[in-house]
Write a protein that holds these residues in place. Structure first.
Motif, mmCIF file in Angstrom:
data_model
loop_
_atom_site.group_PDB
_atom_site.id
_atom_site.type_symbol
_atom_site.label_atom_id
_atom_site.label_comp_id
_atom_site.label_asym_id
_atom_site.label_seq_id
_atom_site.Cartn_x
_atom_site.Cartn_y
_atom_site.Cartn_z
ATOM 1 N N ARG B 85 -17.617 25.502 9.389
ATOM 2 C CA ARG B 85 -16.287 25.044 9.564
ATOM 3 C C ARG B 85 -16.274 24.415 10.822
ATOM 4 O O ARG B 85 -15.225 23.735 11.133
ATOM 5 N N HIS B 86 -17.208 24.656 11.608
ATOM 6 C CA HIS B 86 -16.797 23.917 13.334
ATOM 7 C C HIS B 86 -16.932 22.525 13.465
ATOM 8 O O HIS B 86 -18.222 21.964 13.130
ATOM 9 N N LYS B 87 -16.121 21.682 13.542
ATOM 10 C CA LYS B 87 -16.128 20.365 13.559
ATOM 11 C C LYS B 87 -17.467 19.843 14.538
ATOM 12 O O LYS B 87 -18.319 18.929 14.354
ATOM 13 N N SER B 90 -20.652 20.823 13.631
ATOM 14 C CA SER B 90 -21.351 20.107 12.387
ATOM 15 C C SER B 90 -21.682 18.730 12.879
ATOM 16 O O SER B 90 -22.577 17.762 12.124
ATOM 17 N N ASP B 91 -20.947 18.242 13.765
ATOM 18 C CA ASP B 91 -20.944 16.496 14.029
ATOM 19 C C ASP B 91 -22.395 16.583 15.093
ATOM 20 O O ASP B 91 -23.202 15.446 14.714
#
Ligand SMILES: Cc1cc2nc3c(=O)[nH]c(=O)nc-3n(C[C@H](O)[C@H](O)[C@H](O)COP(=O)(O)OP(=O)(O)OC[C@H]3O[C@@H](n4cnc5c(N)ncnc54)[C@H](O)[C@@H]3O)c2cc1C
Lengths: 170, 292
Positions: B85-87, B90-91
């Motif tokens: 869920r961590h933006k 993940s990016d």
């Protein structure tokens, strides 16, 4: 009862509970044996089948893998909490209408996994439903009726919401 | 045989300091339990030998994802769902988010922690290849203090590691300099969901004028613990990416891989799949070179 066991407090479907049991006792066994909530089932006892899935603080967990001490202070939701005052939850209605339940062993876990999915994603696409249900094994339905039931429940909840959701994103 | 809950003690000090003090007072006596997705499986089956367990679940000092200008630190108690869920994670380090989605079902990812995955130390652990190709460091903690070592030096054998009896895994530190690298991760298992890998391969690489200037390749299930494939990397480093280096890399991988036959697969199959995955990555990399 053993003097060294602490009392463990949590809520189940909104009601406060306190149990004095071995802290390593599995949440599943506490629900079934101590609280007499036998909706959650034991299938495999190793986290593969999902029949014991419940929600703990809003996350889906396999209750066969939670030592009850780790449930201290949490909010637990089980299949028994879905129907309110004898009125079935929309997911339960959809499962009845679309043949999503047959023998019933996997159903409590499947319903909780579906509840978890719809809480985060009210209008899931089929691949999202498949992923959310990947940890729930069913030997009867072949899964398609389960997926159809979930889609029907999502559509019944708010038929127009999907369009709005997409409109917001674009 | 069924696990007997009365045969095990379980305590929850509720703070990192409390756990560390307990472990310092009686080193080796206490087994940490985080999400329990390894230990409770053993317990249910009557295979859990640890008589005394100390719970790490719910200790917020261990459950964090912290972004600083240079690094992202992931607490050992962060769950795979937290990571998915961590933006920023993940990016910039997408291989970790992708691997997180493989750790069983959602009901498993909500409980399974990064620390539990690494300390359990399965040769097939899904988070490991990604951490290896991102140059992760692990931070260990005890009442004696903290120390940081490269994750590549953490495992010391099949399901063993270099932690002392009074230490906990505290966090994993990831440098934020891979966003521009070509990144690859693929797991081959029996089915898409809920399957332990037969083999998995991760890689990161950076090209400069068609020459490989940085490359890291790591694998699960090719050795007693997850490893960097250093000979394979050496066959590619500072060379132009072409048929010659590709063949040299395949040969190096076959030379350094030490897979075994077990219930999930055979050594031969694992070797074959691993070189195919490597080739897939290198072909992707070459296509990118053509685009440059
Ligand atoms: C159905 C199912 C499917 C699974 N699928 C996968 C999969 O596809 N890929 C995969 O890699 N794994 C998989 N697993 C394994 C498991 O979920 C992971 O290894 C998970 O990350 C373990 O974390 P945990 O917190 O649950 O560990 P626990 O069971 O709590 O602990 C595991 C070990 O780590 C130690 N430990 C935990 N935290 C610390 C710490 N901070 N410091 C020191 N020691 C610590 C414990 O003492 C224990 O030895 C699966 C498990 C199940 C039940």
């Amino acid at each position: 009862m053993n003097a060294t066991w602490p009392a463990i407090h949590f809520t189940v479907n909104g009601a406060s509970c306190s149990v004095t049991v071995p802290p390593m006792k599995r949440l599943l066994d506490v629900l079934r044996e101590d609280l007499h909530l036998t909706g959650s089932k034991e299938g495999c006892g190793e986290g593969e089948c999902g029949s014991c899935s419940v929600r703990m603080n809003g996350e889906l967990v396999n209750s066969c893998l939670v030592p009850v001490l780790q449930a201290e202070g949490t909010q637990i939701e089980t299949v028994e909490g879905l129907a309110v005052d004898g009125e079935l939850h929309p997911l339960q209605v959809a499962f009845l209408e679309h043949g999503g339940a047959q023998c019933g062993i996997c159903t409590p876990g499947v319903l909780m996994a579906a509840t978890q999915l719809l809480a985060h994603n009210p209008h899931p696409e089929l691949p999202e439903i498949r992923e959310a249900l990947a940890g729930n094994l069913c030997r009867c339905t072949g899964f398609m009726r389960i997926f159809a039931s979930i889609q029907a429940a999502a559509a019944a909840a708010a038929p127009s919401a999907k369009g709005e959701h997409h409109a917001r994103q674009s | 045989m069924r696990g007997n809950p009365e045969a095990h003690q379980l305590v929850a000090p509720g703070s990192l300091g409390g756990v560390l003090e307990l472990m310092a007072r009686e080193p080796g006596e206490w087994t940490p339990i985080a999400g329990g997705t390894e230990l409770m499986v053993a317990f249910s089956a009557g295979r859990l030998t640890a008589p005394r367990l100390v719970s790490l679940w719910g200790i917020s000092e261990l459950r964090f994802i912290q972004v600083t200008p240079e690094t992202i630190a992931i607490g050992a108690g962060a769950t795979f769902l937290d990571m998915r869920r961590h933006k920023v994670l993940s990016d910039e380090l997408p291989l970790i988010a992708r691997a997180s989605g493989w750790i069983g079902s959602v009901a498993n990812q909500s409980r399974a922690t990064l620390g539990g995955n690494l300390v359990n130390g399965s040769p097939a652990a899904d988070s490991s290849p990604a951490l290896l190709v991102y140059d992760a460091e692990v931070e260990l903690i005890s009442v004696r203090g903290r120390r940081r070592i490269p994750y590549a030096a953490f495992h010391s054998g099949y399901k063993s590691n270099i932690m002392a009896a009074d230490e906990l895994l505290f966090a994993v530190h990831l440098p934020r300099r891979f966003a521009a690298h070509r990144q690859y991760l693929r797991k081959v298992g029996t089915r898409r969901a809920m399957a332990i890998s037969k083999v998995a391969l991760a890689a990161t690489a950076r090209l400069e004028n068609a020459v490989v200037r940085e490359i890291r390749v790591a694998a699960a299930s090719l050795a007693p613990f997850p490893v960097r494939l250093v000979k394979t990397e050496a066959a590619l480093l500072d060379r132009p990416l072409g048929r010659e280096s590709l063949l040299a890399a395949r040969a190096a991988l076959l030379d350094e891989a030490r897979p075994i036959d077990d219930i999930r697969s055979t050594a031969d199959y694992r070797r074959q799949v691993a070189v195919n995955l490597l080739e897939e990555f290198l072909l992707e990399l070459r296509r990118e070179r053509v685009r440059q």
